[in-house]
Design a protein around this motif. Structure first.
Motif, PDB file in Angstrom:
ATOM      1  N   CYS A  45      27.752 -52.965 -43.121  1.00 22.34           N
ATOM      2  CA  CYS A  45      27.370 -53.977 -42.138  1.00 22.34           C
ATOM      3  C   CYS A  45      27.990 -53.650 -40.783  1.00 22.34           C
ATOM      4  CB  CYS A  45      27.790 -55.374 -42.593  1.00 22.34           C
ATOM      5  SG  CYS A  45      29.573 -55.603 -42.759  1.00 22.34           S
ATOM      6  N   THR A  46      27.572 -54.403 -39.767  1.00 25.91           N
ATOM      7  CA  THR A  46      28.173 -54.263 -38.440  1.00 25.91           C
ATOM      8  C   THR A  46      28.687 -55.604 -37.967  1.00 25.91           C
ATOM      9  OG1 THR A  46      26.101 -54.671 -37.245  1.00 25.91           O
ATOM     10  CG2 THR A  46      26.638 -52.375 -37.741  1.00 25.91           C
ATOM     11  N   VAL A  47      29.741 -55.533 -37.158  1.00 31.75           N
ATOM     12  CA  VAL A  47      30.218 -56.683 -36.390  1.00 31.75           C
ATOM     13  C   VAL A  47      30.095 -56.239 -34.942  1.00 31.75           C
ATOM     14  CG1 VAL A  47      32.169 -58.162 -35.828  1.00 31.75           C
ATOM     15  CG2 VAL A  47      31.817 -57.435 -38.177  1.00 31.75           C
ATOM     16  N   ALA A  48      29.312 -56.986 -34.159  1.00 32.63           N
ATOM     17  CA  ALA A  48      29.041 -56.572 -32.784  1.00 32.63           C
ATOM     18  C   ALA A  48      29.177 -57.745 -31.829  1.00 32.63           C
ATOM     19  CB  ALA A  48      27.643 -55.985 -32.685  1.00 32.63           C
ATOM     20  N   CYS A  49      29.547 -57.429 -30.600  1.00 28.88           N
ATOM     21  CA  CYS A  49      29.633 -58.432 -29.541  1.00 28.88           C
ATOM     22  C   CYS A  49      28.345 -58.370 -28.737  1.00 28.88           C
ATOM     23  CB  CYS A  49      30.839 -58.137 -28.648  1.00 28.88           C
ATOM     24  SG  CYS A  49      31.053 -59.368 -27.354  1.00 28.88           S
ATOM     25  N   LYS A  63      29.686 -64.541 -24.596  1.00 30.02           N
ATOM     26  CA  LYS A  63      29.843 -63.485 -25.596  1.00 30.02           C
ATOM     27  C   LYS A  63      29.787 -64.119 -26.971  1.00 30.02           C
ATOM     28  CE  LYS A  63      32.511 -60.096 -23.064  1.00 30.02           C
ATOM     29  NZ  LYS A  63      33.691 -59.245 -23.091  1.00 30.02           N
ATOM     30  N   GLN A  64      29.054 -63.486 -27.864  1.00 28.90           N
ATOM     31  CA  GLN A  64      28.933 -63.972 -29.234  1.00 28.90           C
ATOM     32  C   GLN A  64      29.119 -62.798 -30.174  1.00 28.90           C
ATOM     33  OE1 GLN A  64      28.121 -67.271 -30.636  1.00 28.90           O
ATOM     34  NE2 GLN A  64      28.955 -66.059 -32.293  1.00 28.90           N
ATOM     35  N   TRP A  65      30.026 -62.945 -31.124  1.00 24.73           N
ATOM     36  CA  TRP A  65      30.206 -61.921 -32.150  1.00 24.73           C
ATOM     37  C   TRP A  65      29.248 -62.223 -33.283  1.00 24.73           C
ATOM     38  CZ3 TRP A  65      33.041 -57.523 -31.860  1.00 24.73           C
ATOM     39  CH2 TRP A  65      33.883 -57.405 -30.751  1.00 24.73           C
ATOM     40  N   VAL A  66      28.534 -61.198 -33.745  1.00 26.97           N
ATOM     41  CA  VAL A  66      27.545 -61.368 -34.805  1.00 26.97           C
ATOM     42  C   VAL A  66      27.778 -60.354 -35.916  1.00 26.97           C
ATOM     43  CG1 VAL A  66      25.763 -62.376 -33.315  1.00 26.97           C
ATOM     44  CG2 VAL A  66      25.867 -59.898 -33.621  1.00 26.97           C
ATOM     45  N   LEU A  67      27.392 -60.749 -37.118  1.00 29.33           N
ATOM     46  CA  LEU A  67      27.484 -59.906 -38.306  1.00 29.33           C
ATOM     47  C   LEU A  67      26.071 -59.581 -38.763  1.00 29.33           C
ATOM     48  CD1 LEU A  67      29.376 -58.782 -40.614  1.00 29.33           C
ATOM     49  CD2 LEU A  67      28.932 -60.939 -41.789  1.00 29.33           C
ATOM     50  N   GLU A  68      25.843 -58.310 -39.111  1.00 34.84           N
ATOM     51  CA  GLU A  68      24.522 -57.912 -39.574  1.00 34.84           C
ATOM     52  C   GLU A  68      24.655 -56.946 -40.743  1.00 34.84           C
ATOM     53  OE1 GLU A  68      20.459 -55.941 -37.740  1.00 34.84           O
ATOM     54  OE2 GLU A  68      21.998 -56.699 -36.397  1.00 34.84           O
ATOM     55  N   ASP A  69      23.954 -57.238 -41.823  1.00 33.00           N
ATOM     56  CA  ASP A  69      23.933 -56.361 -42.986  1.00 33.00           C
ATOM     57  C   ASP A  69      23.062 -55.152 -42.658  1.00 33.00           C
ATOM     58  OD1 ASP A  69      24.579 -56.232 -46.037  1.00 33.00           O
ATOM     59  OD2 ASP A  69      22.458 -55.703 -45.870  1.00 33.00           O
ATOM     60  N   LEU A  70      23.460 -53.978 -43.132  1.00 32.83           N
ATOM     61  CA  LEU A  70      22.706 -52.745 -42.861  1.00 32.83           C
ATOM     62  C   LEU A  70      21.905 -52.289 -44.079  1.00 32.83           C
ATOM     63  CD1 LEU A  70      25.423 -50.774 -40.845  1.00 32.83           C
ATOM     64  CD2 LEU A  70      23.402 -51.969 -39.950  1.00 32.83           C
ATOM     65  N   ALA A  85      19.805 -61.996 -41.803  1.00 31.65           N
ATOM     66  CA  ALA A  85      19.558 -61.571 -40.423  1.00 31.65           C
ATOM     67  C   ALA A  85      20.884 -61.564 -39.674  1.00 31.65           C
ATOM     68  CB  ALA A  85      18.573 -62.537 -39.761  1.00 31.65           C
ATOM     69  N   SER A  86      20.839 -61.173 -38.427  1.00 31.41           N
ATOM     70  CA  SER A  86      22.020 -61.183 -37.576  1.00 31.41           C
ATOM     71  C   SER A  86      22.580 -62.608 -37.530  1.00 31.41           C
ATOM     72  CB  SER A  86      21.612 -60.720 -36.170  1.00 31.41           C
ATOM     73  OG  SER A  86      22.724 -60.621 -35.346  1.00 31.41           O
ATOM     74  N   THR A  87      23.866 -62.752 -37.879  1.00 31.31           N
ATOM     75  CA  THR A  87      24.470 -64.074 -38.035  1.00 31.31           C
ATOM     76  C   THR A  87      25.663 -64.236 -37.099  1.00 31.31           C
ATOM     77  OG1 THR A  87      23.814 -64.069 -40.358  1.00 31.31           O
ATOM     78  CG2 THR A  87      25.539 -65.618 -39.729  1.00 31.31           C
TER      79      THR A  87
END
Length: 148
Positions: A45-49, A63-70, A85-87
């Motif tokens: 997964c990714t954690v992205a800003c 700014k929002q940090w989101v988690l997304e499964d790959l 989905a992106s959460t």
């Protein structure tokens, strides 16, 4: 700077600063945050800003940090719920990756112990636990009522 503190799993006790705009988590050697977890995918997964519109017309970007499964084999959860989905992430969200559970915190701490103590105070205590979680005690450690 936000961080993740691992509270269960093989990396328990480790704190990872989220010091870039995007972090890939997984077992792979090329991951920004490498987990020693056989139930995690190589690129799990990714954690992205993500930067959005300004806050209330102040010209200060949000700014929002989101988690997304790959597309991981075992999925990724937030507070016990599988994400599709992106959460967006909020303070104290419990992230599940394989057998690893990590807490998202908006600030960096001086030590992993300090982060863990704070995480315990803000984690969603009502989060459901996946059926795929490993038991706290393996069967060979359990005693029956007749044993002393």
């Amino acid at each position: 700077m936000p961080c993740l503190i691992v509270i269960t799993g093989p990396n328990e006790g480790q704190m990872f600063d989220l010091n870039a705009n995007k972090h890939v988590l997984g077992r792979g050697d090329d991951c920004c945050i490498q987990l020693v977890d056989e139930k995690a995918s190589r690129n799990h997964c990714t954690v992205a800003c993500r930067t959005g519109n300004s806050l209330g017309g102040t010209n200060i970007p949000s700014k929002q940090w989101v988690l997304e499964d790959l597309g991981s084999s075992n999925g990724t959860t937030v507070d016990g719920q599988k994400i599709e989905a992106s959460t967006p992430l909020a303070e104290g969200n419990l992230i599940g990756i394989g057998t690893t559970k990590a807490v998202f915190l908006r600030d960096t701490f001086d030590s992993a112990e300090e982060a863990r103590e704070y995480a315990d105070s803000v984690t969603n205590k009502n989060a459901t636990v996946s059926d795929e979680s490993w038991p706290l005690d393996p069967p060979w450690m359990s005693k029956t009522l007749g044993e002393n």
